[in-house]
Scaffold this motif. Sequence first.
Motif, PDB file in Angstrom:
ATOM      1  N   PRO A 122      47.759  17.505  56.264  1.00  0.00           N
ATOM      2  CA  PRO A 122      47.839  17.480  54.802  1.00  0.00           C
ATOM      3  C   PRO A 122      48.255  18.849  54.279  1.00  0.00           C
ATOM      4  CG  PRO A 122      45.540  17.549  55.537  1.00  0.00           C
ATOM      5  CD  PRO A 122      46.386  17.345  56.762  1.00  0.00           C
ATOM      6  N   ARG A 123      49.120  18.849  53.293  1.00  0.00           N
ATOM      7  CA  ARG A 123      49.620  20.107  52.731  1.00  0.00           C
ATOM      8  C   ARG A 123      48.603  20.643  51.733  1.00  0.00           C
ATOM      9  NH1 ARG A 123      53.181  24.011  54.248  1.00  0.00           N
ATOM     10  NH2 ARG A 123      54.344  24.874  52.500  1.00  0.00           N
ATOM     11  N   ARG A 124      47.807  21.595  52.180  1.00  0.00           N
ATOM     12  CA  ARG A 124      46.786  22.156  51.308  1.00  0.00           C
ATOM     13  C   ARG A 124      47.193  23.568  50.895  1.00  0.00           C
ATOM     14  NH1 ARG A 124      40.980  21.526  53.954  1.00  0.00           N
ATOM     15  NH2 ARG A 124      42.049  22.626  55.623  1.00  0.00           N
ATOM     16  N   LEU A 125      47.150  23.803  49.610  1.00  0.00           N
ATOM     17  CA  LEU A 125      47.497  25.130  49.122  1.00  0.00           C
ATOM     18  C   LEU A 125      46.325  26.092  49.338  1.00  0.00           C
ATOM     19  CD1 LEU A 125      49.264  24.270  45.749  1.00  0.00           C
ATOM     20  CD2 LEU A 125      50.323  24.882  47.919  1.00  0.00           C
ATOM     21  N   PRO A 126      46.620  27.360  49.604  1.00  0.00           N
ATOM     22  CA  PRO A 126      45.537  28.342  49.717  1.00  0.00           C
ATOM     23  C   PRO A 126      44.757  28.430  48.407  1.00  0.00           C
ATOM     24  CG  PRO A 126      47.638  29.263  50.444  1.00  0.00           C
ATOM     25  CD  PRO A 126      47.941  27.961  49.785  1.00  0.00           C
ATOM     26  N   VAL A 127      43.455  28.638  48.529  1.00  0.00           N
ATOM     27  CA  VAL A 127      42.592  28.768  47.360  1.00  0.00           C
ATOM     28  C   VAL A 127      42.439  30.240  47.013  1.00  0.00           C
ATOM     29  CG1 VAL A 127      40.280  28.366  46.431  1.00  0.00           C
ATOM     30  CG2 VAL A 127      41.348  26.660  47.916  1.00  0.00           C
ATOM     31  N   ALA A 128      42.756  30.587  45.779  1.00  0.00           N
ATOM     32  CA  ALA A 128      42.601  31.966  45.306  1.00  0.00           C
ATOM     33  C   ALA A 128      41.509  32.002  44.244  1.00  0.00           C
ATOM     34  CB  ALA A 128      43.920  32.496  44.729  1.00  0.00           C
ATOM     35  N   LEU A 129      40.780  33.103  44.196  1.00  0.00           N
ATOM     36  CA  LEU A 129      39.721  33.270  43.210  1.00  0.00           C
ATOM     37  C   LEU A 129      40.307  33.650  41.853  1.00  0.00           C
ATOM     38  CD1 LEU A 129      37.273  35.333  45.430  1.00  0.00           C
ATOM     39  CD2 LEU A 129      36.986  32.948  44.776  1.00  0.00           C
ATOM     40  N   THR A 130      39.658  33.194  40.800  1.00  0.00           N
ATOM     41  CA  THR A 130      40.048  33.627  39.462  1.00  0.00           C
ATOM     42  C   THR A 130      39.459  35.006  39.185  1.00  0.00           C
ATOM     43  OG1 THR A 130      38.095  32.692  38.393  1.00  0.00           O
ATOM     44  CG2 THR A 130      39.995  31.224  38.705  1.00  0.00           C
ATOM     45  N   ASP A 131      39.969  35.669  38.148  1.00  0.00           N
ATOM     46  CA  ASP A 131      39.420  36.976  37.778  1.00  0.00           C
ATOM     47  C   ASP A 131      37.937  36.865  37.453  1.00  0.00           C
ATOM     48  OD1 ASP A 131      41.809  38.235  38.154  1.00  0.00           O
ATOM     49  OD2 ASP A 131      42.385  38.261  36.047  1.00  0.00           O
ATOM     50  N   GLU A 132      37.550  35.773  36.789  1.00  0.00           N
ATOM     51  CA  GLU A 132      36.152  35.593  36.411  1.00  0.00           C
ATOM     52  C   GLU A 132      35.277  35.428  37.648  1.00  0.00           C
ATOM     53  OE1 GLU A 132      32.485  33.475  35.437  1.00  0.00           O
ATOM     54  OE2 GLU A 132      34.188  32.592  36.501  1.00  0.00           O
ATOM     55  N   GLU A 133      35.758  34.658  38.634  1.00  0.00           N
ATOM     56  CA  GLU A 133      34.998  34.474  39.875  1.00  0.00           C
ATOM     57  C   GLU A 133      34.898  35.784  40.653  1.00  0.00           C
ATOM     58  OE1 GLU A 133      35.945  29.797  40.945  1.00  0.00           O
ATOM     59  OE2 GLU A 133      37.397  31.359  41.486  1.00  0.00           O
ATOM     60  N   LEU A 134      36.006  36.533  40.692  1.00  0.00           N
ATOM     61  CA  LEU A 134      35.968  37.833  41.373  1.00  0.00           C
ATOM     62  C   LEU A 134      34.935  38.753  40.732  1.00  0.00           C
ATOM     63  CD1 LEU A 134      39.663  38.823  42.191  1.00  0.00           C
ATOM     64  CD2 LEU A 134      37.768  38.661  43.795  1.00  0.00           C
ATOM     65  N   GLY A 135      34.908  38.764  39.403  1.00  0.00           N
ATOM     66  CA  GLY A 135      33.941  39.606  38.700  1.00  0.00           C
ATOM     67  C   GLY A 135      32.519  39.236  39.043  1.00  0.00           C
ATOM     68  N   ARG A 136      32.225  37.934  39.119  1.00  0.00           N
ATOM     69  CA  ARG A 136      30.874  37.495  39.461  1.00  0.00           C
ATOM     70  C   ARG A 136      30.499  37.887  40.888  1.00  0.00           C
ATOM     71  NH1 ARG A 136      31.426  31.348  37.728  1.00  0.00           N
ATOM     72  NH2 ARG A 136      29.506  31.098  38.963  1.00  0.00           N
ATOM     73  N   ILE A 137      31.465  37.784  41.800  1.00  0.00           N
ATOM     74  CA  ILE A 137      31.198  38.146  43.193  1.00  0.00           C
ATOM     75  C   ILE A 137      30.950  39.653  43.320  1.00  0.00           C
ATOM     76  CG2 ILE A 137      32.300  38.348  45.466  1.00  0.00           C
ATOM     77  CD1 ILE A 137      33.555  35.582  44.905  1.00  0.00           C
ATOM     78  N   VAL A 138      31.767  40.460  42.651  1.00  0.00           N
ATOM     79  CA  VAL A 138      31.580  41.917  42.700  1.00  0.00           C
ATOM     80  C   VAL A 138      30.206  42.286  42.129  1.00  0.00           C
ATOM     81  CG1 VAL A 138      32.386  44.126  41.801  1.00  0.00           C
ATOM     82  CG2 VAL A 138      34.038  42.467  42.672  1.00  0.00           C
ATOM     83  N   ARG A 139      29.829  41.653  41.024  1.00  0.00           N
ATOM     84  CA  ARG A 139      28.515  41.957  40.426  1.00  0.00           C
ATOM     85  C   ARG A 139      27.383  41.546  41.365  1.00  0.00           C
ATOM     86  NH1 ARG A 139      31.372  40.389  35.814  1.00  0.00           N
ATOM     87  NH2 ARG A 139      30.662  38.215  35.953  1.00  0.00           N
ATOM     88  N   ALA A 140      27.533  40.396  42.028  1.00  0.00           N
ATOM     89  CA  ALA A 140      26.498  39.949  42.968  1.00  0.00           C
ATOM     90  C   ALA A 140      26.379  40.900  44.151  1.00  0.00           C
ATOM     91  CB  ALA A 140      26.821  38.534  43.458  1.00  0.00           C
ATOM     92  N   ALA A 141      27.522  41.349  44.679  1.00  0.00           N
ATOM     93  CA  ALA A 141      27.502  42.272  45.821  1.00  0.00           C
ATOM     94  C   ALA A 141      26.987  43.650  45.436  1.00  0.00           C
ATOM     95  CB  ALA A 141      28.908  42.390  46.415  1.00  0.00           C
ATOM     96  N   SER A 142      27.067  43.991  44.153  1.00  0.00           N
ATOM     97  CA  SER A 142      26.672  45.318  43.683  1.00  0.00           C
ATOM     98  C   SER A 142      25.238  45.363  43.168  1.00  0.00           C
ATOM     99  CB  SER A 142      27.621  45.780  42.562  1.00  0.00           C
ATOM    100  OG  SER A 142      28.963  45.778  42.999  1.00  0.00           O
ATOM    101  N   THR A 143      24.542  44.233  43.235  1.00  0.00           N
ATOM    102  CA  THR A 143      23.188  44.148  42.696  1.00  0.00           C
ATOM    103  C   THR A 143      22.177  44.019  43.828  1.00  0.00           C
ATOM    104  OG1 THR A 143      24.037  43.032  40.724  1.00  0.00           O
ATOM    105  CG2 THR A 143      21.667  42.867  41.138  1.00  0.00           C
ATOM    106  N   PRO A 144      21.155  44.886  43.869  1.00  0.00           N
ATOM    107  CA  PRO A 144      20.130  44.767  44.922  1.00  0.00           C
ATOM    108  C   PRO A 144      19.453  43.404  44.879  1.00  0.00           C
ATOM    109  CG  PRO A 144      19.920  46.847  43.744  1.00  0.00           C
ATOM    110  CD  PRO A 144      20.910  46.018  42.970  1.00  0.00           C
ATOM    111  N   HIS A 145      19.185  42.865  46.058  1.00  0.00           N
ATOM    112  CA  HIS A 145      18.533  41.560  46.154  1.00  0.00           C
ATOM    113  C   HIS A 145      17.421  41.675  47.183  1.00  0.00           C
ATOM    114  CE1 HIS A 145      18.039  37.204  46.902  1.00  0.00           C
ATOM    115  NE2 HIS A 145      18.521  37.073  45.680  1.00  0.00           N
ATOM    116  N   GLU A 146      16.201  41.355  46.761  1.00  0.00           N
ATOM    117  CA  GLU A 146      15.038  41.631  47.609  1.00  0.00           C
ATOM    118  C   GLU A 146      15.016  40.821  48.895  1.00  0.00           C
ATOM    119  OE1 GLU A 146      12.007  38.591  45.222  1.00  0.00           O
ATOM    120  OE2 GLU A 146      11.794  40.754  45.030  1.00  0.00           O
TER     121      GLU A 146
END
Length: 336
Positions: A122-146
Amino acid sequence: MADATLGELAERWLDHKRASGRGMSDNTETAYRADLHAWGRALADHHGIDVPEDLEPLQTLNPAHLTAEALTAAAAAFFRQGKSPATRSRRISAMRGWCAWLVRTGHLTADPTLDLETPRLPRRLPVALTDEELGRIVRAASTPHERARGQWILLDRALIALFAGAGPRTSEVVGLRVHDLVRDADGALLRLRGKGGAHRNVPIAPAAVEPVDEYLADRRRRLGPFEDADPLLVTLAGRAITTGMIEYRVDQWFRRAGVRRPEGELAHVFRHTYAVGVLREGGSLNELQAALGHQNLATTSIYTKVAAEGLRDLARTAPVLRHLRETRPSPAASGG
């Protein structure tokens, strides 16, 4: 040697591929071994050979067992087992490459794979993150988690910066050494070792270098001095980071950010996002091909459709369209 087992011939083929000019990565070799093992098990079943649990199935077989009928039956067995088209296609590709070598070296008189049909993928296109999703991921990676195991925020930020700034494969990030981040008067380059041992230099923006420098400074404070030839990325215990460790960390970012995780290798979505971003910013396909280390331009060209889809979405949400929809002309203005 006429009486060599298929197990022995498989090892010689892999030795040949390792010694060839393009070489072979550890991941590729592991995949080949798994595919040949699967063929060995299916072929042994077809020929009614009982294989002890502690024995590699290919060791019970010889070239005479590689018939077109047997391979077709084995391929059908993969289908009945529910293997995906991608897995079956990869296994057939491995068998074709091996049989071509067996013919060239005189172990087979004819290629038994000629009638094997490759599953339609099946011809599946690569999935790219949106700017909003990237921002959420960066914030999650930058926040301490116990409850995060082995969390090192500066390492996480450096990982994101490398993925987003140069689009490397996960294996290429794992292979980075300190001296592979090259700086000169014109900026910075990331020196990557790709598939088949090919090297390429990818420009990396200052905004992506800064998190890496912050991580290196913190690493020096925590773990002491390091050499240029040392791994660029290490854990808090000082061990070189692995593919599994990266996938674990990326999985945690997605979970904490509440972003839907794509299928397959998680970290690869950053490579897709980088590629689409390059095209949307006006980069050419040839430039992107060089940056990603693709040997075939057709592999790179799939990103043009993803970028075009994004541009269509952008066009549909342009502010002027919203104003046009909300503002209707009077009948007199419309010339009616």
